[in-house]
Structure formats: C-alpha cells, structure tokens
Design a protein around this motif. Structure first.
Motif, PDB file in Angstrom:
ATOM      1  N   GLY A 130       0.670  -1.216   0.001  1.00 38.32           N
ATOM      2  CA  GLY A 130       0.002  -0.093   0.029  1.00 38.32           C
ATOM      3  C   GLY A 130       0.910   1.326  -0.042  1.00 38.32           C
ATOM      4  O   GLY A 130       0.377   2.280   0.139  1.00 38.32           O
ATOM      5  N   LEU A 131       1.958   1.131   0.132  1.00 35.73           N
ATOM      6  CA  LEU A 131       2.886   2.414  -0.101  1.00 35.73           C
ATOM      7  C   LEU A 131       3.292   2.839  -1.513  1.00 35.73           C
ATOM      8  O   LEU A 131       3.867   1.990  -2.165  1.00 35.73           O
ATOM      9  N   GLY A 132       3.494   4.317  -1.628  1.00 35.41           N
ATOM     10  CA  GLY A 132       3.750   4.611  -2.960  1.00 35.41           C
ATOM     11  C   GLY A 132       5.238   5.202  -2.950  1.00 35.41           C
ATOM     12  O   GLY A 132       5.866   4.513  -2.147  1.00 35.41           O
ATOM     13  N   HIS A 133       5.495   6.242  -3.475  1.00 37.86           N
ATOM     14  CA  HIS A 133       6.873   6.711  -3.713  1.00 37.86           C
ATOM     15  C   HIS A 133       7.245   7.818  -2.421  1.00 37.86           C
ATOM     16  O   HIS A 133       7.133   9.100  -2.325  1.00 37.86           O
ATOM     17  N   TRP A 134       7.371   6.957  -1.038  1.00 38.02           N
ATOM     18  CA  TRP A 134       7.611   7.857   0.018  1.00 38.02           C
ATOM     19  C   TRP A 134       8.048   6.622   1.011  1.00 38.02           C
ATOM     20  O   TRP A 134       8.084   5.511   0.845  1.00 38.02           O
ATOM     21  N   TYR A 135       8.018   7.288   2.333  1.00 42.28           N
ATOM     22  CA  TYR A 135       8.251   6.252   3.325  1.00 42.28           C
ATOM     23  C   TYR A 135       7.330   6.081   4.158  1.00 42.28           C
ATOM     24  O   TYR A 135       6.389   6.952   4.485  1.00 42.28           O
ATOM     25  N   LYS A 136       7.062   4.830   4.673  1.00 41.56           N
ATOM     26  CA  LYS A 136       5.799   4.428   5.662  1.00 41.56           C
ATOM     27  C   LYS A 136       5.889   4.688   6.919  1.00 41.56           C
ATOM     28  O   LYS A 136       6.909   3.901   7.671  1.00 41.56           O
ATOM     29  N   ILE A 137       5.165   5.513   7.481  1.00 40.24           N
ATOM     30  CA  ILE A 137       4.956   5.684   8.997  1.00 40.24           C
ATOM     31  C   ILE A 137       4.095   4.912   9.720  1.00 40.24           C
ATOM     32  O   ILE A 137       2.855   4.883   9.049  1.00 40.24           O
ATOM     33  N   PRO A 138       4.155   4.140  10.796  1.00 38.97           N
ATOM     34  CA  PRO A 138       5.578   4.076  11.407  1.00 38.97           C
ATOM     35  C   PRO A 138       6.508   2.997  11.118  1.00 38.97           C
ATOM     36  O   PRO A 138       7.571   2.765  11.370  1.00 38.97           O
ATOM     37  N   ASP A 139       5.881   2.060   9.956  1.00 39.64           N
ATOM     38  CA  ASP A 139       6.555   0.620   9.776  1.00 39.64           C
ATOM     39  C   ASP A 139       7.848   0.824   9.248  1.00 39.64           C
ATOM     40  O   ASP A 139       8.704   0.368   9.815  1.00 39.64           O
ATOM     41  N   GLU A 140       7.935   1.750   8.353  1.00 42.77           N
ATOM     42  CA  GLU A 140       9.429   1.765   7.779  1.00 42.77           C
ATOM     43  C   GLU A 140      10.448   2.436   8.613  1.00 42.77           C
ATOM     44  O   GLU A 140      11.485   2.166   8.829  1.00 42.77           O
ATOM     45  N   ILE A 141       9.786   3.616   9.409  1.00 48.19           N
ATOM     46  CA  ILE A 141      10.512   4.139  10.457  1.00 48.19           C
ATOM     47  C   ILE A 141      11.142   3.353  11.369  1.00 48.19           C
ATOM     48  O   ILE A 141      12.377   3.294  11.946  1.00 48.19           O
ATOM     49  N   ASP A 142      10.120   2.420  12.100  1.00 45.45           N
ATOM     50  CA  ASP A 142      10.691   1.238  12.820  1.00 45.45           C
ATOM     51  C   ASP A 142      11.600   0.543  12.384  1.00 45.45           C
ATOM     52  O   ASP A 142      12.818   0.041  12.914  1.00 45.45           O
ATOM     53  N   ASP A 143      11.831  -0.026  10.948  1.00 42.54           N
ATOM     54  CA  ASP A 143      12.488  -0.981  10.722  1.00 42.54           C
ATOM     55  C   ASP A 143      13.834  -0.179  10.485  1.00 42.54           C
ATOM     56  O   ASP A 143      14.944  -0.621  10.819  1.00 42.54           O
ATOM     57  N   ILE A 144      13.961   1.173  10.133  1.00 45.97           N
ATOM     58  CA  ILE A 144      15.258   1.966   9.726  1.00 45.97           C
ATOM     59  C   ILE A 144      15.627   2.232  11.225  1.00 45.97           C
ATOM     60  O   ILE A 144      17.000   1.736  11.436  1.00 45.97           O
ATOM     61  N   PHE A 145      14.947   2.205  12.351  1.00 44.41           N
ATOM     62  CA  PHE A 145      15.585   2.694  13.818  1.00 44.41           C
ATOM     63  C   PHE A 145      16.163   1.480  14.266  1.00 44.41           C
ATOM     64  O   PHE A 145      17.263   1.361  14.981  1.00 44.41           O
ATOM     65  N   GLU A 146      15.410   0.340  13.866  1.00 45.80           N
ATOM     66  CA  GLU A 146      15.987  -1.223  14.404  1.00 45.80           C
ATOM     67  C   GLU A 146      17.112  -1.538  13.740  1.00 45.80           C
ATOM     68  O   GLU A 146      18.053  -1.789  14.455  1.00 45.80           O
ATOM     69  N   PHE A 147      17.326  -0.947  12.367  1.00 46.40           N
ATOM     70  CA  PHE A 147      18.566  -1.239  11.688  1.00 46.40           C
ATOM     71  C   PHE A 147      19.616  -0.590  12.163  1.00 46.40           C
ATOM     72  O   PHE A 147      20.768  -1.045  12.708  1.00 46.40           O
ATOM     73  N   LEU A 148      19.494   0.841  12.539  1.00 44.40           N
ATOM     74  CA  LEU A 148      20.399   1.850  13.074  1.00 44.40           C
ATOM     75  C   LEU A 148      20.777   1.487  14.345  1.00 44.40           C
ATOM     76  O   LEU A 148      22.067   1.468  14.959  1.00 44.40           O
ATOM     77  N   GLU A 149      19.969   0.814  15.258  1.00 39.59           N
ATOM     78  CA  GLU A 149      20.253   0.772  16.697  1.00 39.59           C
ATOM     79  C   GLU A 149      21.145  -0.711  16.649  1.00 39.59           C
ATOM     80  O   GLU A 149      22.057  -0.636  17.497  1.00 39.59           O
TER      81      GLU A 149
END
Length: 280
Positions: free
Chosen positions: A258-277
């Motif tokens: 269901g996501l177009g050309h952008w980032y998905k809140i909060p799912d994608e942000i959660d994944d990025i934060f988990e990756f960075l942590e």
C-alpha cells in the motif's frame, strides 16, 4: 577541494542534541533539496514509540547534501535539482551515458563530506543513505568507497549501472571466453572486486584493482520500498538487492504493502531505527 566539489551547494545540517558520536548523511530525491527533505524527514519520520530521528539518536549529526541544478532530459530540459541527469524515470537505465557526468561530480561531493566527518569520528559511526534518486546516488557512492561504513539505508531507489555490474559479476563459461588460455597465467580477480573497480571507473576514481580490504562491501545495507511505488517501481529495488547480494554484501530488504513513492510511517521508520540501533 576540487573545483567541482567547491561548486556544490552547502548541505543542510542538523546538529546533535548531545555529544557528537555519529553522523547520518542522507540524500534527497529528484527535484527536492536538502533542507526540505531533511526538515520533512526529521519532523514526520516518527516511530511507533513516538520517537523522531533526533530524539532516538541524540548524539547524531544529520547532514542533508544539496544536489546541483541540472538540465533534465526526462523533463524537457527543465532545470531542476538532481544528482545526475536521467532520460527516463520509468527506466533509469535508459541512455545511461547522460548520467555519468552528474554521477562523477555528485560522488566526489558525497565522498568529500564523508572525508570531512572522518576527521572527527570513526568510519563505523557514519551512515549513508537517501531517498529515490538520492538512494541511487548514495548507493553508487557507497560502492566507490575504499572502506566500509557503519551502515547504509536506502528508500524507494535503484542502483545505477546495475546491468553493467551484473555483467561483471556473472560467471563466464570457458567456452564463451576466447581469451581463456591467455588469462590462465594471469592474476584472477574476484568478480565483486571487478564490480567495485567498474563503479570506480564510471565515477572517474582510481581504477587500480581494489583489494578486499579496500572496499565498502562489508557495510550492512537496508533497502526499503513501497509495493505500489508509481515512480520508481518496486522491481528496481528488488534488483538492487539481488545485485548487492551477488557482491557478497549483507542486505536486508523491506517491502511495504500500500505504499507509494515515500516512506511508511511508522512501519518503515521502525525498521530503519531497528537497523540503526543494531549497527550503531
């Protein structure tokens, strides 16, 4: 500093709210700029725990470089902010020759920013990434580096010259190689190193054969994409994952329904934060 780097616009920088320990360098998409992209990401990129990038990572400096204005082959020669020219948004590989000059100049700019950060923090504390064309540009810059970074994450992007890289990595059957006998006594270069050499060659960098110790191939990578991306098809992101994986890189792939050309809140942000942590 070279002339081409000196002519680049100044990046948009958000300083850490505590002692500076890490740096994230994130590139904006086609037609955007560092301040707009950075302000939007830092204000709307909120995790399911209610954290923003700055609150989740208080010791991090955020650098959002600005692309130069260039005439766009894809948009009737209009002058827009872009890291490199492309002839087709739908097919980024179309007329690849139009991309080289911008790739060379922008890679030099990104590399100079990384070099400046290395004066104060270790390379393992630097993360590179971007959105859309910024993802494409930063991925090319990553492959050109002579050392690994702490991590890389890209959103809704593609890998420039992917087909050429895959051609280098693909095994050649002996019966298809007319020079097999001539090369028998020569140095055998591993395909991933040949691919790195190709990228450096495209970016007009040192074309000497790279060694395993002088590449970025051990950098952890996270690539994210929307299934319904109407601008940069999800397939292009999947192909980038396959290509980087063929170089032996550790790549995590996240695709969002269901996501177009952008980032998905909060799912994608959660994944990025988990990756960075995990990596920082």
């Amino acid at each position: 500093m070279s002339k081409s780097t000196a002519n680049q616009p100044e990046p948009f920088i958000v300083l850490p709210t505590s002692t500076h320990t890490h740096t994230l360098i994130l590139l904006h998409g086609l037609g955007n700029n560092g301040q707009k992209f950075g302000t939007k990401l830092l204000s709307t990129g909120i995790s399911s725990k209610g954290l923003t990038f700055t609150s989740a990572f208080p010791g991090t400096k955020f650098i959002f470089p600005n692309a130069r204005k260039r005439r766009s082959s894809a948009f009737r020669r209009a002058v827009i902010n872009q890291w490199f020219d492309i002839a087709s948004v739908a097919d980024p590989s179309h007329r690849r020759d139009t991309q080289v000059q911008g790739l060379v100049e922008s890679a030099e700019h990104v590399r100079s920013i990384i070099a400046e950060e290395l004066e104060t923090i270790p390379r393992g504390n630097i993360v590179l990434g971007g959105l859309s064309q910024g993802c494409a540009m930063s991925m090319a810059a990553l492959l050109s580096l002579e050392f690994p970074l702490g991590g890389y994450f890209g959103m809704s992007g593609w890998l420039p010259f992917r087909e050429d890289i895959e051609d280098v990595v693909a095994p050649v059957k002996e019966e298809d190689n007319p020079f097999a006998d001539d090369e028998a006594d020569g140095e055998v270069i591993e395909p991933p190193l040949m691919a790195v050499g190709l990228v450096r060659d495209i970016l007009s960098l040192d074309t000497a054969t790279p060694s395993k110790e002088r590449t970025s191939l051990t950098t952890p990578v996270l690539l994210c994409h929307g299934e319904d991306d109407e601008k940069v098809k999800c397939k292009l992101g999947e192909e980038a994952v396959q290509c980087l994986s063929s170089l032996g890189m550790q790549v995590t792939w996240k695709c969002y329904a269901g996501l177009g050309h952008w980032y998905k809140i909060p799912d994608e942000i959660d994944d990025i934060f988990e990756f960075l942590e995990a990596i920082l």
